[in-house]
Design an enzyme around this catalytic site. Structure first.
Site, mmCIF file in Angstrom:
data_model
loop_
_atom_site.group_PDB
_atom_site.id
_atom_site.type_symbol
_atom_site.label_atom_id
_atom_site.label_comp_id
_atom_site.label_asym_id
_atom_site.label_seq_id
_atom_site.Cartn_x
_atom_site.Cartn_y
_atom_site.Cartn_z
ATOM 1 N N HIS A 200 58.228 41.071 4.207
ATOM 2 C CA HIS A 200 59.015 40.909 5.434
ATOM 3 C C HIS A 200 58.710 42.083 6.363
ATOM 4 O O HIS A 200 59.249 43.177 6.196
ATOM 5 C CB HIS A 200 60.498 40.869 5.088
ATOM 6 C CG HIS A 200 61.384 40.391 6.187
ATOM 7 N ND1 HIS A 200 60.937 40.226 7.485
ATOM 8 C CD2 HIS A 200 62.689 40.017 6.181
ATOM 9 C CE1 HIS A 200 61.951 39.776 8.225
ATOM 10 N NE2 HIS A 200 63.018 39.644 7.454
ATOM 11 N N THR B 2 68.657 33.949 4.972
ATOM 12 C CA THR B 2 69.716 34.698 4.296
ATOM 13 C C THR B 2 70.996 33.879 4.294
ATOM 14 O O THR B 2 71.431 33.399 5.335
ATOM 15 C CB THR B 2 69.928 36.042 5.028
ATOM 16 O OG1 THR B 2 68.769 36.840 4.805
ATOM 17 C CG2 THR B 2 71.157 36.780 4.531
ATOM 18 N N TYR C 283 63.307 44.884 10.818
ATOM 19 C CA TYR C 283 63.634 45.585 9.575
ATOM 20 C C TYR C 283 62.630 46.718 9.335
ATOM 21 O O TYR C 283 61.815 47.014 10.209
ATOM 22 C CB TYR C 283 63.741 44.578 8.424
ATOM 23 C CG TYR C 283 64.904 43.631 8.670
ATOM 24 C CD1 TYR C 283 66.213 44.115 8.622
ATOM 25 C CD2 TYR C 283 64.694 42.303 9.020
ATOM 26 C CE1 TYR C 283 67.291 43.279 8.904
ATOM 27 C CE2 TYR C 283 65.764 41.468 9.310
ATOM 28 C CZ TYR C 283 67.066 41.963 9.245
ATOM 29 O OH TYR C 283 68.123 41.147 9.531
ATOM 30 N N ASN D 211 67.447 42.723 16.046
ATOM 31 C CA ASN D 211 67.851 44.029 15.515
ATOM 32 C C ASN D 211 67.367 45.187 16.379
ATOM 33 O O ASN D 211 67.057 46.266 15.879
ATOM 34 C CB ASN D 211 67.406 44.183 14.054
ATOM 35 C CG ASN D 211 68.184 43.239 13.162
ATOM 36 O OD1 ASN D 211 69.408 43.205 13.234
ATOM 37 N ND2 ASN D 211 67.483 42.452 12.373
ATOM 38 N N ASN E 214 61.321 40.931 12.437
ATOM 39 C CA ASN E 214 62.760 40.902 12.772
ATOM 40 C C ASN E 214 63.467 42.254 12.783
ATOM 41 O O ASN E 214 64.669 42.340 12.527
ATOM 42 C CB ASN E 214 63.498 39.936 11.835
ATOM 43 C CG ASN E 214 63.077 38.502 12.088
ATOM 44 O OD1 ASN E 214 62.447 38.219 13.106
ATOM 45 N ND2 ASN E 214 63.398 37.604 11.174
HETATM 46 C C1 FMN Z 1 71.100 31.742 8.712
HETATM 47 C C2 FMN Z 1 69.771 32.378 8.977
HETATM 48 C C3 FMN Z 1 69.293 33.338 8.100
HETATM 49 C C4 FMN Z 1 68.017 33.903 8.293
HETATM 50 N N1 FMN Z 1 67.531 34.791 7.373
HETATM 51 C C5 FMN Z 1 66.265 35.250 7.466
HETATM 52 C C6 FMN Z 1 65.685 36.064 6.449
HETATM 53 O O1 FMN Z 1 66.300 36.365 5.414
HETATM 54 N N2 FMN Z 1 64.416 36.499 6.641
HETATM 55 C C7 FMN Z 1 63.690 36.184 7.755
HETATM 56 O O2 FMN Z 1 62.529 36.596 7.873
HETATM 57 N N3 FMN Z 1 64.197 35.388 8.714
HETATM 58 C C8 FMN Z 1 65.446 34.903 8.595
HETATM 59 N N4 FMN Z 1 65.942 34.049 9.543
HETATM 60 C C9 FMN Z 1 65.055 33.552 10.627
HETATM 61 C C10 FMN Z 1 64.441 32.217 10.218
HETATM 62 O O3 FMN Z 1 63.546 32.380 9.122
HETATM 63 C C11 FMN Z 1 63.645 31.591 11.374
HETATM 64 O O4 FMN Z 1 62.674 32.506 11.815
HETATM 65 C C12 FMN Z 1 64.533 31.202 12.548
HETATM 66 O O5 FMN Z 1 65.662 30.461 12.104
HETATM 67 C C13 FMN Z 1 63.735 30.378 13.566
HETATM 68 O O6 FMN Z 1 63.232 29.204 12.966
HETATM 69 P P1 FMN Z 1 63.945 27.778 13.210
HETATM 70 O O7 FMN Z 1 63.944 27.570 14.703
HETATM 71 O O8 FMN Z 1 63.083 26.767 12.497
HETATM 72 O O9 FMN Z 1 65.331 27.869 12.678
HETATM 73 C C14 FMN Z 1 67.229 33.505 9.394
HETATM 74 C C15 FMN Z 1 67.737 32.558 10.290
HETATM 75 C C16 FMN Z 1 68.986 31.982 10.092
HETATM 76 C C17 FMN Z 1 69.488 30.924 11.043
#
Ligand code: FMN
Length: 376
Positions: free
Chosen positions: A180, A26, A185, A240, A183
């Site tokens: 989705h 996001t 939701y 959440n 997390n």
């Molecule tokens: C800025 C930001 C926005 C995110 N938005 C979403 C989202 O819209 N949907 C979702 O399922 N996870 C979202 N996440 C979680 C990421 O998809 C991911 O699970 C999380 O960053 C861990 O992976 P990484 O260690 O590779 O960053 C978001 C994470 C970050 C940092």
């Protein structure tokens, strides 16, 4: 020969150039819920990923929980998304959209007629959402609003919203959708016992708490085909404010049920999203290998995608050992548009700036540099 992160992959007929996936992120840069040209630039910059999963995208006005998040429920949004999918495809990439209903993780000011957000039960999440002040354009986090409990006769309408959004996604040129269900939701709020205290057929037993998820999966796969449908789960995340003391039987029930649908992929967040990979809910560490085994034993053939805190070494090991077919990267894709090339060359990785994650303009969005590829 061992499988490598850089090998191509057949995702239910969609040909991925490699096993490296951009996780949903996001970014709050779609005012009016409409994808903008800058969003197309951002995604096209990252099209060398084997697959892009878009940011969470609202299936309806009620599904909205954060400022300037895109939707899939107006013609203007579909036209905006068409520009994005065309740009990614022109750059040789593949892209699916993450279908999102936030449930209680919202604020009344974002809801139709300033109504309370909806949820399985009227329990406020101890979490924040992100608003942008219309007067000065500045954003900030605020506590989520107290939700109202959905009546069971409202649920078919929400399932229908998922179905319509999936149809709209295909019309907008996406290669598929990701449900989705992670997390904290709406779908996850039904799954977890601390957010679901219903006493109808959608609450109580594991079977009842998973009922809404399966109704959504059924509607979407019926509408666009299971081969175009993936799903994201986060068995132990506290994101959440969701909690369940017995995540293992809950999520094994879920994946065993998902095995009946010929989905394209199952996307698992290991541990606390964006936090400890060994985060635990309940008395025992979650057994991810058993989860996968339960799915395979039930006949499930979808690609197995893993996420959370993967660095290059861990990702290579997971794919080479067969633990995962695909690995998704979130934060690293924010700051490294050419992450695939950097991994290939073992090049240094840029660190993302968390101050520009949510909202704003091109800074921290489309201005992260590519590797210098000049031969000088
Ligand atoms: C800025 C930001 C926005 C995110 N938005 C979403 C989202 O819209 N949907 C979702 O399922 N996870 C979202 N996440 C979680 C990421 O998809 C991911 O699970 C999380 O960053 C861990 O992976 P990484 O260690 O590779 O960053 C978001 C994470 C970050 C940092």
């Amino acid at each position: 020969m061992t499988t490598s992160l850089f090998d191509s992959f057949d995702l239910s007929g969609v040909q991925l150039a490699n096993r490296i996936v951009m996780a949903p992120l996001t970014r709050n840069r779609s005012p009016g819920a409409i994808p903008q040209p800058i969003n197309a630039t951002y995604y096209a910059q990252r099209a060398s990923a084997g697959l892009i999963i878009t940011e969470g995208t609202a299936i309806s006005p009620q599904a909205q929980g954060y400022a300037n998040v895109p939707g899939l429920y107006t013609q203007a949004a579909l036209d905006g998304w068409r520009t994005v999918t065309d740009a990614v495809h022109a750059a040789g990439g593949k892209i699916v959209v993450q279908l999102w209903h936030v449930g209680r993780v919202s604020h009344q000011s974002l809801q139709p007629n300033n109504q309370p957000p909806v949820a399985p039960s009227a329990i406020q999440a101890q979490s924040k959402t992100y608003l942008i002040n219309a007067d000065d354009g500045h954003g900030g986090f605020v506590p989520t609003s107290l939700p109202r409990a959905l009546a069971s006769n409202e649920l078919p309408g929400i399932v229908e919203d998922y179905r319509c959004a999936a149809r709209a996604a295909i019309e907008a040129g996406f290669d598929g959708v990701e449900i989705h269900a992670a997390n904290g939701y709406l779908i996850d709020q039904f799954l977890r016992s601390n957010s679901n205290q219903r006493n109808d057929k959608y609450g109580g037993s594991i079977k009842n708490r998973a009922r809404f998820l399966f109704e959504v999966v059924e509607a979407i796969t019926d509408e666009i085909g299971a081969a175009r449908t993936g799903i994201r789960l986060s068995p132990v995340t506290p994101a959440n404010d969701v909690f369940d003391p017995e995540p293992q039987p809950l999520f094994e029930y879920v994946v065993a049920g998902l095995a009946k649908f010929a989905l394209s992929y199952i996307h698992i967040i290991e541990g606390a999203t964006g936090g400890a990979r060994d985060h635990q809910q309940g008395n025992t560490p979650f057994n991810y290998a058993a989860l996968k085994q339960t799915y395979r034993h039930a006949g499930g053939k979808a690609a197995w995608m893993l996420n959370n805190g993967y660095d290059p070494a861990l990702a290579k090991q997971a794919v080479e050992s067969g633990l995962a077919d695909l690995i998704s990267f979130g934060r690293l894709f924010i700051s490294n548009p050419d992450l695939v090339e950097r991994l290939r060359q073992n090049a240094p990785l840029a660190e993302p700036d968390s101050n520009t994650f949510y909202g704003g303009n091109e800074r921290g969005y489309t201005d992260y540099p590519f590797l210098n590829t000049k031969n000088d």
